[in-house]
Design a protein around this motif. Structure first.
Motif, short mmCIF file in Angstrom:
data_model
loop_
_atom_site.label_atom_id
_atom_site.label_comp_id
_atom_site.label_asym_id
_atom_site.label_seq_id
_atom_site.Cartn_x
_atom_site.Cartn_y
_atom_site.Cartn_z
N ILE B 62 -55.95 7.67 -43.68
CA ILE B 62 -54.33 7.68 -42.53
C ILE B 62 -53.43 8.64 -43.32
CG2 ILE B 62 -52.02 6.33 -41.97
CD1 ILE B 62 -54.18 3.79 -41.97
N VAL B 63 -53.78 8.72 -44.65
CA VAL B 63 -52.76 9.50 -44.72
C VAL B 63 -53.05 11.09 -44.83
CG1 VAL B 63 -51.56 10.67 -47.24
CG2 VAL B 63 -51.70 7.91 -46.13
N ALA B 64 -54.07 11.11 -45.00
CA ALA B 64 -55.08 12.47 -44.31
C ALA B 64 -55.05 13.03 -42.85
CB ALA B 64 -56.54 12.11 -44.69
N ARG B 65 -55.40 11.43 -42.20
CA ARG B 65 -54.56 12.19 -41.07
C ARG B 65 -53.00 12.64 -40.92
NH1 ARG B 65 -53.97 13.41 -36.94
NH2 ARG B 65 -54.75 12.61 -34.70
N ARG B 66 -52.02 11.90 -40.96
CA ARG B 66 -51.23 11.91 -40.92
C ARG B 66 -50.83 13.43 -41.61
NH1 ARG B 66 -47.05 8.03 -43.97
NH2 ARG B 66 -47.66 6.53 -42.11
N LEU B 67 -51.10 14.50 -42.81
CA LEU B 67 -51.45 15.43 -43.50
C LEU B 67 -51.73 16.22 -41.58
CD1 LEU B 67 -51.05 17.34 -45.96
CD2 LEU B 67 -53.18 17.16 -46.17
N VAL B 68 -52.97 16.19 -41.03
CA VAL B 68 -52.94 16.55 -40.35
C VAL B 68 -51.95 17.03 -39.05
CG1 VAL B 68 -54.65 16.92 -38.10
CG2 VAL B 68 -55.89 16.24 -40.10
N ASP B 69 -51.27 16.45 -38.79
CA ASP B 69 -50.17 16.54 -38.08
C ASP B 69 -48.83 17.59 -38.24
OD1 ASP B 69 -50.85 14.79 -36.02
OD2 ASP B 69 -50.76 12.94 -36.89
N TRP B 70 -49.08 17.30 -39.94
CA TRP B 70 -47.53 17.87 -40.54
C TRP B 70 -47.52 19.62 -40.95
CZ3 TRP B 70 -46.60 17.87 -45.69
CH2 TRP B 70 -47.62 16.99 -46.35
#
Lengths: 331, 331
Positions: B62-70
């Motif tokens: 989840i945190v890695a996927r958020r990183l993709v966004d920001w």
């Protein structure tokens, strides 16, 4: 070997007794001995406390076991029977359902003497323990993949007097939430069977997720409040502190408050339990797992609500439940 | 169909790309496409971020996927590759190990091209992604049946310079704990393989238990601090708040700090993570499940320690780990 369930001791024995409820062997497994504690102080309320109905909700077995230790020092009257691990094979397997027959104990009541092991457990409890109690506290916790506040839950009951009595009992735990839960699937629940006999049954849903010392302390104080309200134990009930607040709300969740995942993917919670969300407020997102260029899918509140339970971050299938919303119960 | 792993895009492409790392089919399953994100801003640090090495630790994905966004809004230089779900079949099954071959991805590095699927995933990562990075952040979380503070972990490394560099990198996350963990079983770990190539590898162990919005916010701020320290992102690192405190400790846990259950039964935690316990202090108790008249068995701290991780309330077998103690790392 007996083909009918039996207790290794007499529940009418005055004072404290421990022994077993023996669930007879069947085609699927040998006989199972469920540890039972009884404290008989004569006249007064008759209470049955059960934990481990679901085997991956360990708050109940632990808090029930703690109760075995401190109840003898404080119980003033009446009778209490405690079975910390109703579905012992499931508790040992850390599994909601039985690892032997795959059944959910909380959907097979009143059970069958000639059924598979989970049905035989329900039958033994229905036949030998339930007649000895007027009130049942069944200690659940929503399971390891949910986050929910410590709650006492009841489903809607047709009998108006029993409904009122049950809600009052639930509220007496003074946990952060008392919940009237419209549930799509109550057939075979322990609740349903006990209510059908006109008895009070409340189900504690003690938080979900990590079973840590802080969570257990809250659960234990809720249970103590319930015993005080029943008149089994002297003392003054106190609201436990949850997330730096001492407060207790009575909420209602309807079938339309179950939010389900619109797609397969990883669910990320974007709200916290007890948050007040506006209509359209973000509850969580689903990340498809097949591509990083696909947008995350928002899951939003259909109406202004209080977040009652939210799924842990986890991979979910289409239509899997990811949140329960709620609102204050109208008196 | 290719018998060797491949990427569906060129990691040398400037700017942002998304695509897949294709792990070839084998006797046990079809080819698996792992989503990959790359942001190539030329000269600078080269970082690989991985989540989902263990499939029941969803904070990482989840945190890695958020990183993709920001990340695209803030990365100023260098190259970042993100693989949110390394062991995709395990993530979908919510299982530490692969549901296909039963292997723990974090014990099979550098993998085998002709091995079973988990070995083929490790081989693909080792061969195609690792050469493109000088630093690896592997996002774990200790699993759903543990409670631990958000931590960045490294195991002891023979190379003194690499050890110092790795510890500095771990401390830069400013999570509540930086942990030097003496581990009995590091063979085949992703860590071990990356360290053997002289590269910096840190493993975030992001809390365990419930994956909720509060926990994810802490993990994300730790990861952001790591990116700032590497020089990939501008900004000022900040200590996240954990249990109402902002603090960061560097601890060491030795093999002798692993506490194991002396008996089979239900483990009840009696301490909280980051508690300071004296020699003989109570860590938890084990309740035997066969009888309620058997005494609970105490598990006590052998030395004055800080509680680094404690098992959730759960049924455990003899010799199963129930706590990790630690103490401040001597400089």
């Amino acid at each position: 070997m007996s083909k009918t369930p039996y207790l290794t001791f007499d529940l009418d024995t005055p004072g404290m007794s421990t022994g077993h409820l023996v669930v007879p062997k069947g085609d699927d497994c040998e006989a199972i001995s469920l540890p039972v504690f009884s404290l008989n102080k004569g006249e007064g309320p008759r209470l049955l406390v059960t934990g481990g109905n679901h085997g991956n909700e360990l708050e109940g077995p632990i808090v029930a076991r703690r109760l075995v230790d401190w109840l003898p020092k404080v119980q003033t009257c009446g009778r209490v029977i405690i079975v910390p691990m109703l579905n012992l094979p499931a508790v040992q397997a850390w599994s909601q359902d039985s690892p032997i027959d795959g059944l959910n104990l909380n959907r097979v009541f009143p059970g069958r003497a000639d059924g598979s092991v989970t049905e035989r457990i329900a039958d033994a409890v229905s036949r030998l323990l339930l007649p000895m109690a007027d009130t049942v506290f069944d200690l659940h916790s929503f399971g390891p993949t949910w986050d929910c506040p410590p709650s006492v839950v009841t489903h809607p009951i047709g009998d108006v007097d029993l409904m009122a009595k049950t809600l009052r009992m639930a509220e007496a735990f003074k946990l952060p939430v008392t919940l009237l839960w419209e549930h799509p699937d109550t057939k075979g629940m322990f609740d349903t069977w006990v209510h059908s006999q006109g008895k009070v049954f409340v189900c504690a849903e003690f938080g979900g997720g990590t079973v840590n010392a802080e969570a257990l302390a809250i659960y234990e104080s809720g249970l103590r409040n319930g015993l005080i309200a029943l008149g089994l134990v002297d003392g003054k009930a106190e609201c436990p502190t949850f997330r730096q607040r001492k407060a207790s709300k009575t909420l209602e969740t309807l079938l339309s408050d179950e939010l389900k995942s619109p797609a397969r993917g990883i669910f990320e919670p974007r709200c916290s339990v007890l948050d007040e969300v506006s209509q359209g407020g973000l509850i969580g997102v689903i990340y498809p797992v097949d591509s990083l260029s696909a947008d995350a899918i928002d899951i939003r509140a259909p109406t202004t609500s209080i977040v009652c339970a939210v799924k842990s971050g986890i991979h979910v299938e289409v239509n899997q439940k990811v949140a329960f919303l709620a609102r204050p119960l109208k008196p």
